[in-house]
Design an enzyme around this catalytic site. Structure first.
Site, PDB file in Angstrom:
ATOM      1  CE  LYS A 127      52.623  33.897  26.260  1.00 20.02           C
ATOM      2  NZ  LYS A 127      52.707  33.138  25.241  1.00 20.02           N
ATOM      3  CG  HIS A 130      47.602  39.070  20.270  1.00 20.89           C
ATOM      4  ND1 HIS A 130      47.513  38.354  19.130  1.00 20.89           N
ATOM      5  CD2 HIS A 130      48.632  38.071  20.978  1.00 20.89           C
ATOM      6  CE1 HIS A 130      48.002  37.407  19.028  1.00 20.89           C
ATOM      7  NE2 HIS A 130      48.746  37.031  20.196  1.00 20.89           N
ATOM      8  CG  HIS A 133      44.374  35.175  20.671  1.00 19.33           C
ATOM      9  ND1 HIS A 133      45.072  35.853  21.460  1.00 19.33           N
ATOM     10  CD2 HIS A 133      44.997  33.848  20.744  1.00 19.33           C
ATOM     11  CE1 HIS A 133      46.251  35.223  21.981  1.00 19.33           C
ATOM     12  NE2 HIS A 133      46.112  33.818  21.464  1.00 19.33           N
TER      13      HIS A 133
HETATM   14  N1  ARG Z   1      46.798  28.460  23.054  1.00 16.00           N
HETATM   15  C1  ARG Z   1      47.294  27.903  21.837  1.00 16.00           C
HETATM   16  C2  ARG Z   1      47.843  29.233  21.127  1.00 16.00           C
HETATM   17  O1  ARG Z   1      47.279  30.619  21.488  1.00 16.00           O
HETATM   18  C3  ARG Z   1      46.181  27.396  21.026  1.00 16.00           C
HETATM   19  C4  ARG Z   1      45.513  26.062  21.339  1.00 16.00           C
HETATM   20  C5  ARG Z   1      45.091  25.509  20.256  1.00 16.00           C
HETATM   21  N2  ARG Z   1      44.295  24.441  20.467  1.00 16.00           N
HETATM   22  C6  ARG Z   1      44.785  23.095  20.643  1.00 16.00           C
HETATM   23  N3  ARG Z   1      44.111  22.033  21.058  1.00 16.00           N
HETATM   24  N4  ARG Z   1      46.256  22.797  20.650  1.00 16.00           N
HETATM   25  O2  ARG Z   1      48.535  29.170  20.443  1.00 16.00           O
END
Ligand code: ARG
Length: 566
Positions: A127, A130, A133
């Site tokens: 993805k 964006h 983030h």
């Molecule tokens: N990849 C997830 C997102 O973009 C965020 C991860 C956050 N960290 C975790 N340990 N859950 O929504």
């Protein structure tokens, strides 16, 4: 160095038997404006023991205090005792401290021997990286720098979203509609297009969802075709993310993302079973959290596949075992508040006494001017484009303002990227905010470029003077209201860093250096620095030097560069 507050505690302790030193210290306030002194002590609490009205108590105490060179005057105002510190001593010692400690001013060893994990950025593979983030990336990077500056041993982790049902969906979409050439040519946009198409098609044909789940299950079971495609998607995505990290000059100690835990969850599921906290529900395994007013957490689906939270439980345990963390900080959007409440609660139920050393640091939502960012619908602002455009626009402005600047490319990069970073860190992190091109690229007002420009200006004054700066300057020449406001901002800076650490709130530093830049520019307009009188020049230069140093430290704690010229 004289600690004025400590001095006040000693003075007051002599007059007040009923309070101990730490109680007195905690009662000392900093008045909202300097007419009321630099420190104030309220006497309300003493009414009981002194059996007098508070204003009378204040007066009596002041009558007993002996003359003290460190204070200009000590006055009563109502129930308060106001202390006015001797400005020359205050100025001298503050500037001296900066001149001696230089780029370490405000640093400390309070974190010595403590490992702090800062997990941030953590985008999802396949993805786009964006604008949503950027908050995690920029806030997390700054939090990491702040902890490090205070002596903590930080470990930065990018918990990549590189596992889960969405990869099953992507595999299905690629097999049905994708083509290898196109992905190679234009990886993320092509994968994004496939992802969007999957969701459009699945609305018409829900069986696609099942197919997606099946393919993720295959991936978890080590199916060769699934693994190969997943690995490829991961690689092309990482290439794109790394381009952005490079622009931001951000590095990670570890990229252990969700897939890293795929072979470590079995052990954790066994632990959960042994501790008897799993319940069966329609063929799936859940942890019931009714008791804590939370919905149950799904740990394992009825087809045996694991979930996001299963990987997070495993990751937390792995991190404790590997890094023996003092704090495990997750910089993740507030939309995931419930997820982290559940995670921490489950770790607690599992009996881990360190569960509450896991800290979720949430931040507000970013929305586009016309609506929220949603990858599924394919409407996104790419971070890389935002940064590029900011750099381009900066280049134009500099070309106009300073056509002879050397290193134009480097400076345009540092200022353009800095503008985006600074605006991200300007508001309290929990506030929602709307992304707008106009705002990012507004170079007037309380922005990154303004602060960077102030830094460059201070640097240029220092360079144009031939006087060596050292702590042998005459502080009496600086005893003036406008200058004192600058010095106060310098003196309070170390406290702001500690406050930013305690609250995991970089905007405290952002605000601090904007205010310092404003006070400094006021000073600069009122007092010429490069004057003929050598003694006067030297004293004013000491101020310029200290301001430059503090702004430089502040920018670096925000993850920004400080160009020497712009
Ligand atoms: N990849 C997830 C997102 O973009 C965020 C991860 C956050 N960290 C975790 N340990 N859950 O929504």
């Amino acid at each position: 160095m004289v600690d004025f507050k400590k001095e006040i505690v000693m003075i007051l302790k002599k007059e007040i038997d009923s309070l101990d030193e730490s109680e007195i210290k905690s009662m000392i306030e900093v008045p909202p404006n300097s007419d009321m002194g630099d420190y104030a002590f309220p006497c309300f609490k003493l009414a009981k023991t002194f059996r007098k009205a508070p204003p009378l108590i204040a007066k009596d105490i002041i009558d007993n205090i002996q003359d003290n060179d460190l204070f200009e005057k000590i006055e009563q105002a109502g129930a308060y005792i106001n202390f006015f510190v001797d400005k020359t001593i205050f100025i001298k010692q503050t500037l001296k401290e900066v001149l001696e400690k230089k780029e370490l001013y405000g640093s400390s060893n309070m974190g010595e021997g403590k490992n702090v994990i800062v997990e941030f950025s953590s985008p999802n593979i396949a993805k786009p990286f964006h604008i949503g983030h950027i908050r995690s990336t920029v806030i997390g990077n700054s939090i990491h720098k702040i902890y490090k500056f205070l002596g903590f041993n930080t470990i930065t982790i990018n918990h990549l979203g590189d596992y889960g049902t969405q990869f099953g969906k992507l595999i299905v979409a690629f097999k049905k509609w994708g083509n290898e050439e196109e992905v190679k040519e234009n990886p993320i946009p092509t994968l994004l297009k496939l992802y969007v198409k999957f969701h459009d098609e699945a609305e018409k044909d829900p069986s696609l969802e099942d197919e997606g789940r099946e393919w993720f299950k295959k991936l978890e079971d080590g199916d060769e075709e699934a693994f190969k495609l997943w690995k490829w998607f991961r690689e092309v995505s990482l290439d794109e993310f790394n381009r952005v990290y490079k622009m931001l000059d951000i590095t990670f100690d570890s990229f252990a993302g969700e897939s890293f835990y795929s072979d470590k969850m079995g052990r954790v599921l066994n632990m959960m079973e042994e501790k008897n906290i799993l319940e069966e529900s329609q063929g799936a395994q859940i942890v019931s959290l009714d008791e804590y007013d939370m919905p149950p957490a799904l740990i394992k689906k009825n087809d045996g596949s694991t979930l996001y939270i299963t990987r997070d439980i495993t990751a937390a345990i792995y991190r404790k075992e590997t890094y023996d963390f003092y704090k495990n900080i997750y910089v993740v959007a507030s939309q995931q508040n419930l997820h982290f409440q559940q995670l921490i609660k489950i770790l607690e139920i599992m009996g881990f006494e360190w569960a509450n050393d896991c800290v979720h640091v949430p931040f507000g939502l970013v929305s586009l001017e016309e609506g929220t960012i949603a990858t599924r619908k394919g409407r996104v602002v790419f971070l890389e484009d935002v940064l590029r455009q900011a750099v381009e626009k900066t280049r134009e402005i500099i070309k106009e303002k300073n056509p002879n600047l050397k290193n134009l490319d480097q400076v345009a990069h540092d200022v353009g990227v800095g503008a985006v970073v600074f605006q991200e860190l300007s508001n309290n992190r929990i506030k929602d905010y709307t992304f707008s091109w106009d705002q990012v690229l507004n170079f007037e007002g309380e922005t990154g470029p303004y602060v960077q420009y102030t830094y460059a200006r201070a640097n240029s004054v220092i360079k144009r003077s031939s006087i060596e700066i050292d702590s042998e300057f005459n502080a009496e020449l600086l005893n003036d209201d406008i200058i004192i406001e600058v010095i106060k901002k310098i003196e309070e800076f170390p406290n702001s860093i500690k406050e930013a650490q305690g609250k995991n709130e970089p905007s405290i530093i952002t605000r601090h250096i904007v205010n310092l830049a404003q006070e400094f520019n006021r000073f600069y307009h009122n007092y010429p620095v490069l004057v003929d009188d050598v003694e006067l020049q030297k004293a004013r230069l000491a101020v310029v030097y200290a301001v430059k140093e503090v702004i430089g430290i502040g920018l670096s704690l925000l993850g920004m560069k400080a160009p020497e010229e712009m």
